[in-house]
Motif scaffolding. Structure first.
Motif, PDB file in Angstrom:
ATOM      1  N   ASP A  38      -3.834  -0.626 -18.850  1.00  0.00           N
ATOM      2  CA  ASP A  38      -4.479   0.511 -18.189  1.00  0.00           C
ATOM      3  C   ASP A  38      -4.937   0.118 -16.785  1.00  0.00           C
ATOM      4  OD1 ASP A  38      -4.085   2.085 -20.372  1.00  0.00           O
ATOM      5  OD2 ASP A  38      -6.152   2.008 -21.101  1.00  0.00           O
ATOM      6  N   THR A  39      -4.920   1.085 -15.884  1.00  0.00           N
ATOM      7  CA  THR A  39      -5.295   0.810 -14.490  1.00  0.00           C
ATOM      8  C   THR A  39      -6.814   0.740 -14.340  1.00  0.00           C
ATOM      9  OG1 THR A  39      -3.316   1.934 -13.674  1.00  0.00           O
ATOM     10  CG2 THR A  39      -5.113   1.617 -12.106  1.00  0.00           C
ATOM     11  N   LEU A  40      -7.267  -0.299 -13.656  1.00  0.00           N
ATOM     12  CA  LEU A  40      -8.682  -0.434 -13.286  1.00  0.00           C
ATOM     13  C   LEU A  40      -8.771  -0.293 -11.775  1.00  0.00           C
ATOM     14  CD1 LEU A  40      -9.744  -3.568 -15.390  1.00  0.00           C
ATOM     15  CD2 LEU A  40     -10.116  -1.188 -15.957  1.00  0.00           C
ATOM     16  N   SER A  41      -9.559   0.647 -11.315  1.00  0.00           N
ATOM     17  CA  SER A  41      -9.692   0.890  -9.875  1.00  0.00           C
ATOM     18  C   SER A  41     -11.029   0.367  -9.376  1.00  0.00           C
ATOM     19  CB  SER A  41      -9.577   2.388  -9.574  1.00  0.00           C
ATOM     20  OG  SER A  41      -8.314   2.874  -9.961  1.00  0.00           O
ATOM     21  N   VAL A  42     -10.971  -0.470  -8.362  1.00  0.00           N
ATOM     22  CA  VAL A  42     -12.186  -1.003  -7.738  1.00  0.00           C
ATOM     23  C   VAL A  42     -12.668  -0.001  -6.693  1.00  0.00           C
ATOM     24  CG1 VAL A  42     -13.149  -2.882  -6.349  1.00  0.00           C
ATOM     25  CG2 VAL A  42     -11.449  -3.369  -8.119  1.00  0.00           C
ATOM     26  N   LYS A  43     -13.975   0.206  -6.633  1.00  0.00           N
ATOM     27  CA  LYS A  43     -14.560   1.082  -5.623  1.00  0.00           C
ATOM     28  C   LYS A  43     -15.360   0.255  -4.623  1.00  0.00           C
ATOM     29  CE  LYS A  43     -14.578   5.104  -8.579  1.00  0.00           C
ATOM     30  NZ  LYS A  43     -15.295   6.290  -9.038  1.00  0.00           N
ATOM     31  N   SER A  89     -10.918   2.320  -3.249  1.00  0.00           N
ATOM     32  CA  SER A  89     -10.408   1.177  -2.493  1.00  0.00           C
ATOM     33  C   SER A  89      -8.960   0.914  -2.889  1.00  0.00           C
ATOM     34  CB  SER A  89     -11.265  -0.068  -2.762  1.00  0.00           C
ATOM     35  OG  SER A  89     -10.834  -0.715  -3.953  1.00  0.00           O
ATOM     36  N   PRO A  90      -8.244   0.101  -2.116  1.00  0.00           N
ATOM     37  CA  PRO A  90      -6.848  -0.201  -2.481  1.00  0.00           C
ATOM     38  C   PRO A  90      -6.724  -1.231  -3.605  1.00  0.00           C
ATOM     39  CG  PRO A  90      -7.424  -1.295  -0.432  1.00  0.00           C
ATOM     40  CD  PRO A  90      -8.608  -0.454  -0.805  1.00  0.00           C
ATOM     41  N   TYR A  91      -7.830  -1.872  -3.995  1.00  0.00           N
ATOM     42  CA  TYR A  91      -7.760  -2.911  -5.027  1.00  0.00           C
ATOM     43  C   TYR A  91      -7.584  -2.265  -6.401  1.00  0.00           C
ATOM     44  CZ  TYR A  91      -9.498  -6.049  -1.397  1.00  0.00           C
ATOM     45  OH  TYR A  91      -9.643  -6.774  -0.245  1.00  0.00           O
ATOM     46  N   LYS A  92      -6.485  -2.585  -7.060  1.00  0.00           N
ATOM     47  CA  LYS A  92      -6.196  -2.042  -8.397  1.00  0.00           C
ATOM     48  C   LYS A  92      -5.724  -3.158  -9.313  1.00  0.00           C
ATOM     49  CE  LYS A  92      -4.845   2.504  -6.597  1.00  0.00           C
ATOM     50  NZ  LYS A  92      -6.093   3.159  -6.944  1.00  0.00           N
ATOM     51  N   PHE A  93      -6.202  -3.133 -10.561  1.00  0.00           N
ATOM     52  CA  PHE A  93      -5.814  -4.130 -11.565  1.00  0.00           C
ATOM     53  C   PHE A  93      -5.200  -3.429 -12.770  1.00  0.00           C
ATOM     54  CE2 PHE A  93     -10.186  -5.927 -10.184  1.00  0.00           C
ATOM     55  CZ  PHE A  93      -9.671  -6.367  -8.978  1.00  0.00           C
ATOM     56  N   LYS A  94      -4.518  -4.210 -13.597  1.00  0.00           N
ATOM     57  CA  LYS A  94      -4.050  -3.743 -14.903  1.00  0.00           C
ATOM     58  C   LYS A  94      -4.792  -4.520 -15.974  1.00  0.00           C
ATOM     59  CE  LYS A  94       0.548  -2.410 -13.281  1.00  0.00           C
ATOM     60  NZ  LYS A  94       1.997  -2.709 -13.349  1.00  0.00           N
ATOM     61  N   MET A  95      -5.391  -3.807 -16.900  1.00  0.00           N
ATOM     62  CA  MET A  95      -6.240  -4.435 -17.912  1.00  0.00           C
ATOM     63  C   MET A  95      -5.516  -5.573 -18.623  1.00  0.00           C
ATOM     64  SD  MET A  95      -8.882  -4.997 -19.679  1.00  0.00           S
ATOM     65  CE  MET A  95     -10.139  -3.800 -19.317  1.00  0.00           C
ATOM     66  N   HIS A  96      -6.218  -6.717 -18.631  1.00  0.00           N
ATOM     67  CA  HIS A  96      -5.747  -7.926 -19.326  1.00  0.00           C
ATOM     68  C   HIS A  96      -4.393  -8.412 -18.817  1.00  0.00           C
ATOM     69  CE1 HIS A  96      -6.410 -10.912 -22.370  1.00  0.00           C
ATOM     70  NE2 HIS A  96      -7.461 -10.224 -22.852  1.00  0.00           N
ATOM     71  N   THR A  97      -4.126  -8.166 -17.516  1.00  0.00           N
ATOM     72  CA  THR A  97      -2.882  -8.641 -16.900  1.00  0.00           C
ATOM     73  C   THR A  97      -3.242  -9.477 -15.682  1.00  0.00           C
ATOM     74  OG1 THR A  97      -1.794  -6.593 -17.604  1.00  0.00           O
ATOM     75  CG2 THR A  97      -0.663  -7.927 -15.936  1.00  0.00           C
ATOM     76  N   GLN A 127     -22.533  -7.743   4.207  1.00  0.00           N
ATOM     77  CA  GLN A 127     -21.918  -8.037   2.918  1.00  0.00           C
ATOM     78  C   GLN A 127     -21.068  -6.850   2.472  1.00  0.00           C
ATOM     79  OE1 GLN A 127     -22.830 -10.841   0.613  1.00  0.00           O
ATOM     80  NE2 GLN A 127     -23.642 -11.805   2.432  1.00  0.00           N
ATOM     81  N   VAL A 128     -19.909  -7.162   1.878  1.00  0.00           N
ATOM     82  CA  VAL A 128     -19.047  -6.132   1.296  1.00  0.00           C
ATOM     83  C   VAL A 128     -19.448  -5.967  -0.169  1.00  0.00           C
ATOM     84  CG1 VAL A 128     -16.681  -5.480   0.709  1.00  0.00           C
ATOM     85  CG2 VAL A 128     -17.156  -6.686   2.856  1.00  0.00           C
ATOM     86  N   ASN A 129     -19.643  -4.732  -0.605  1.00  0.00           N
ATOM     87  CA  ASN A 129     -20.086  -4.456  -1.977  1.00  0.00           C
ATOM     88  C   ASN A 129     -18.995  -3.712  -2.738  1.00  0.00           C
ATOM     89  OD1 ASN A 129     -22.962  -5.383  -1.645  1.00  0.00           O
ATOM     90  ND2 ASN A 129     -22.934  -3.786  -0.093  1.00  0.00           N
ATOM     91  N   LEU A 130     -18.386  -4.407  -3.688  1.00  0.00           N
ATOM     92  CA  LEU A 130     -17.331  -3.824  -4.516  1.00  0.00           C
ATOM     93  C   LEU A 130     -17.895  -3.461  -5.885  1.00  0.00           C
ATOM     94  CD1 LEU A 130     -14.415  -6.319  -3.718  1.00  0.00           C
ATOM     95  CD2 LEU A 130     -14.965  -4.182  -2.570  1.00  0.00           C
ATOM     96  N   ILE A 131     -17.305  -2.466  -6.530  1.00  0.00           N
ATOM     97  CA  ILE A 131     -17.779  -2.000  -7.840  1.00  0.00           C
ATOM     98  C   ILE A 131     -16.587  -1.812  -8.766  1.00  0.00           C
ATOM     99  CG2 ILE A 131     -18.994  -0.147  -9.072  1.00  0.00           C
ATOM    100  CD1 ILE A 131     -20.362   0.549  -6.376  1.00  0.00           C
ATOM    101  N   LEU A 132     -16.673  -2.348  -9.959  1.00  0.00           N
ATOM    102  CA  LEU A 132     -15.660  -2.124 -10.991  1.00  0.00           C
ATOM    103  C   LEU A 132     -16.355  -1.666 -12.270  1.00  0.00           C
ATOM    104  CD1 LEU A 132     -12.707  -2.335 -11.995  1.00  0.00           C
ATOM    105  CD2 LEU A 132     -13.230  -4.682 -12.701  1.00  0.00           C
TER     106      LEU A 132
END
Length: 657
Positions: A38-43, A89-97, A127-132
């Protein structure tokens, strides 16, 4: 009735479960179950700095933008007022990948303006503040034998007059296997998430996971901008990337592009979903010195107890001695003795500017009630850091609702001073509804113009200004008028003694009475100053404040000490035949605000040494002044009302002709 009884039991059970740490954060924060792949989107949130205290949009700097365009997340009123601007944000992950060497983007060559701005933000330690999944990115650094923790990561670093940008991020996502079977799966990251029913039997389903940790390691890596010219986002970078946080390589140069890359690793963790905020609440530097606070509470409680015992013994002795005498002896005693008994004909004489006093007491009751209820809800876990903005929303909501109490107290006090006259209660109610909010609005508008001039995300948008004014005049003012109506209907408080037509002359005092009044604020300040350090650090140093249980204890103790100090000073003034106690009782406890503001100035000089620029200092002093005024109104009303009750009780307990 059965429904409400069951509802109360459920609420109490939930609160108790939360307090022992086995329940979820309350309210509005739910576990999100993601399937593998599943896609995880960072904000991204606003970039922040303890150097300037002025937040800016993440995309005000030349960073990579999402392919679908920049979109604002749905934010509540509290988040906007706090200066948060959460965007995709452009940062995107795939769960457990696990993925490595992911190319994100190649920026346009840095223009002269962007080059100067980037260097300025690095100098100001932004500071840059990212949220997942509603968790801020946390950064660890080892120093000697212990770990330091920060939220976010720096934009870049300056080394020997050269500026380097952190252009490669190494993410670690901690996940915990979803343990409950046959439960609806939640997709999304908290904003606009939707429920999707599980399909098929529990045994055939792949395990789901919850995000319980989000760590980031920033690196400055020299990339070849030419080699990625034709590479698409999320493609594989041509060569392996080695992330070494101890070295920097990506130099910021004018008319040169910057290449951004990242990697992500998923690790299974034993951390349970309800405990995932523990890492933030136990951050170095914000750990509360429990023994110091406890010691302070014990000392202040002991001092307050001594003051109360001595005070009650003195008053009781005077009363007993006076009541045991017959009328002839009382008359003789009145002639021979000085003290509070001689001001019986003047003690309830209306004070100067009585209307203003009623308004300030009414506003103080409103602020005090708002503070008590908000801290109580926060102590129960309803305003945890997981729910951004709820603290501000709670304060605004309770403040507006308690306009009823403000109008009631102010108008009833107005009628009591006027011996039951109802005339003018509407005017008093209007003044209560507009006095303190008007001062706050003036200060905040002035500070907002400074933020607008700096193009900061901390500036309140004009549309929100309209909303706040609407809430003020369409909710708060009518509720205050309703309270005033009930105050006008309620019977006024009857004075136990008559007031003479001619005022009694006050004897010359050995020392200025106002000096004693303003000096009285030191004892209440003693109950607060240790906790004040942590509150100031939370507001201005970006640390998480979470010990609302201790704050509630300190706040209750502060109220008790303010009441006692005001009683003692009122009694002392009456004993030296000074019957002008009304305003002095208000400022005896309200003067704690002077010491809080002076402490704020001290904190600016010694703790916020790096705060740069007149705009930042003006913001700090403006907010500190507003906080001090609110405390003066709240504690002043505590002192006045306790003194009023005492004087009324004292003179109604003695039979005087």
């Amino acid at each position: 009735m059965d429904f409400f009884a069951h509802f109360k039991i459920w609420v109490l059970t939930l609160c108790l479960v939360f307090q022992y740490g086995y329940g979820f954060y309350l309210p509005g924060s739910y576990p999100h179950n993601y399937g593998i792949g599943d896609t995880l989107s960072v904000k991204v949130n606003s970039i922040t700095s303890i150097e300037t205290e002025i937040p800016f949009s993440y995309y005000s700097l030349p960073f990579c933008k999402p392919l679908e365009g920049v979109k604002d997340s749905a934010e509540n009123l509290g988040e906007v007022l706090m200066g948060d601007r959460i965007e995709n944000s452009p940062y995107k992950f795939k769960m457990h990948t696990n993925e490595t060497d992911i190319f994100l983007c190649r920026t346009d060559p840095l223009s002269g303006g962007n080059f100067k701005l980037l260097k300025k933000r690095i100098d100001e330690m932004y500071q840059v503040n990212l949220i997942l999944d509603n968790l801020p990115a946390i950064r660890y650094a080892k120093k000697e034998s212990y770990f330091l923790r920060w939220t976010g990561y720096p934009v870049g670093i300056k080394v020997q007059d050269a500026y380097y940008v952190f252009n490669h991020l190494k993410f670690t996502v901690l996940v915990h296997k979803y343990e409950e079977a046959n439960v609806a799966r939640v997709m999304g990251t908290g904003d606009g998430s939707e429920l999707i029913p599980t399909v098929g039997s529990g045994g055939s389903e792949l395990p789901g996971y919850m995000v319980v940790g989000f760590e980031v390691v920033p690196c400055s890596v020299m990339h070849d901008a030419q080699s990625v010219k034709k590479l698409k986002p999320y493609g594989k970078y041509p060569s392996p990337i080695k992330c070494d946080p101890t070295t920097v390589a990506m130099l910021v140069k004018e008319n040169e592009p910057i290449v951004f890359t990242y990697e992500v690793t998923f690790e299974e963790s034993d951390i349970k979903w309800p405990s995932r905020w523990d890492a933030y609440l136990k951050m170095e530097g914000s750990k509360v010195h429990w023994f110091s606070i406890l010691n302070s509470l014990m000392v202040i409680t002991f001092l307050a107890g001594i003051v109360l015992v001595i005070f009650l013994r003195t008053v009781r002795r005077d009363l007993t001695r006076y009541e045991e005498l017959d009328k002839e002896a009382q008359a003789q005693m009145n002639e021979e003795l000085s003290g509070w008994k001689l001001v019986v004909g003047d003690v309830f004489r209306a004070p100067a500017n009585s209307g203003l006093l009623c308004v300030m007491v009414g506003d103080g009751v409103q602020i005090l009630g708002m503070a008590v209820v908000t801290v109580m809800f926060a102590a129960l876990g309803f305003m945890s850091p997981a729910s951004r903005g709820t603290l501000i929303i709670g304060m605004l909501f309770f403040y507006m609702i308690l306009g009823i109490a403000a109008g009631y107290v102010a108008v009833r006090l107005w009628r009591t001073i006027g011996c039951g006259d109802k005339k003018g209660w509407v005017s008093v109610s209007w003044k209560v509804a507009c006095f303190f909010p008007g001062i706050a609005f003036l200060i905040l508008t002035t500070l907002n113009f400074l933020l607008w001039g700096s193009h900061s995300t901390g500036a309140i948008p004009f549309s929100l200004f309209v909303v706040l004014i609407f809430m003020w005049f369409c909710i708060s003012v009518p509720l205050t008028l309703v309270g005033g109506y009930f105050g006008a209907k309620a019977p006024h408080i009857e004075y136990p003694v008559r007031t003479n037509q001619i005022p009694r002359e006050i004897p010359a005092q050995k020392y200025p009475s106002w000096l004693l009044v303003f000096g009285a604020g030191t004892l209440p300040f003693g109950t607060l100053f240790i906790e004040l350090f942590f509150i100031m650090s939370s507001i201005w140093m970006g640390r998480v404040y979470y010990v609302f249980g201790f704050l509630l204890i300190v706040f209750i103790l502060l109220v008790v000490v303010c009441a006692e100090v005001s009683l003692v000073l009122t009694y002392m003034h009456l004993c030296v035949e000074d019957w002008k106690w009304w305003w002095k009782s208000f400022f005896a406890s309200g003067s704690v605000a002077i010491y809080i503001f002076l402490y704020s100035v001290n904190y600016l000089i010694f703790e916020l040494k790096s705060l740069s620029g007149p705009v930042s200092e003006a913001l700090y002093l403006g907010y500190s002044l507003l906080m001090a005024l609110a405390i003066m109104f709240a504690m002043g009303s505590v002192g006045f009302l306790s003194s009023f009750w005492f004087v009324h009780y004292l003179f109604s307990s003695v039979k005087l002709d």
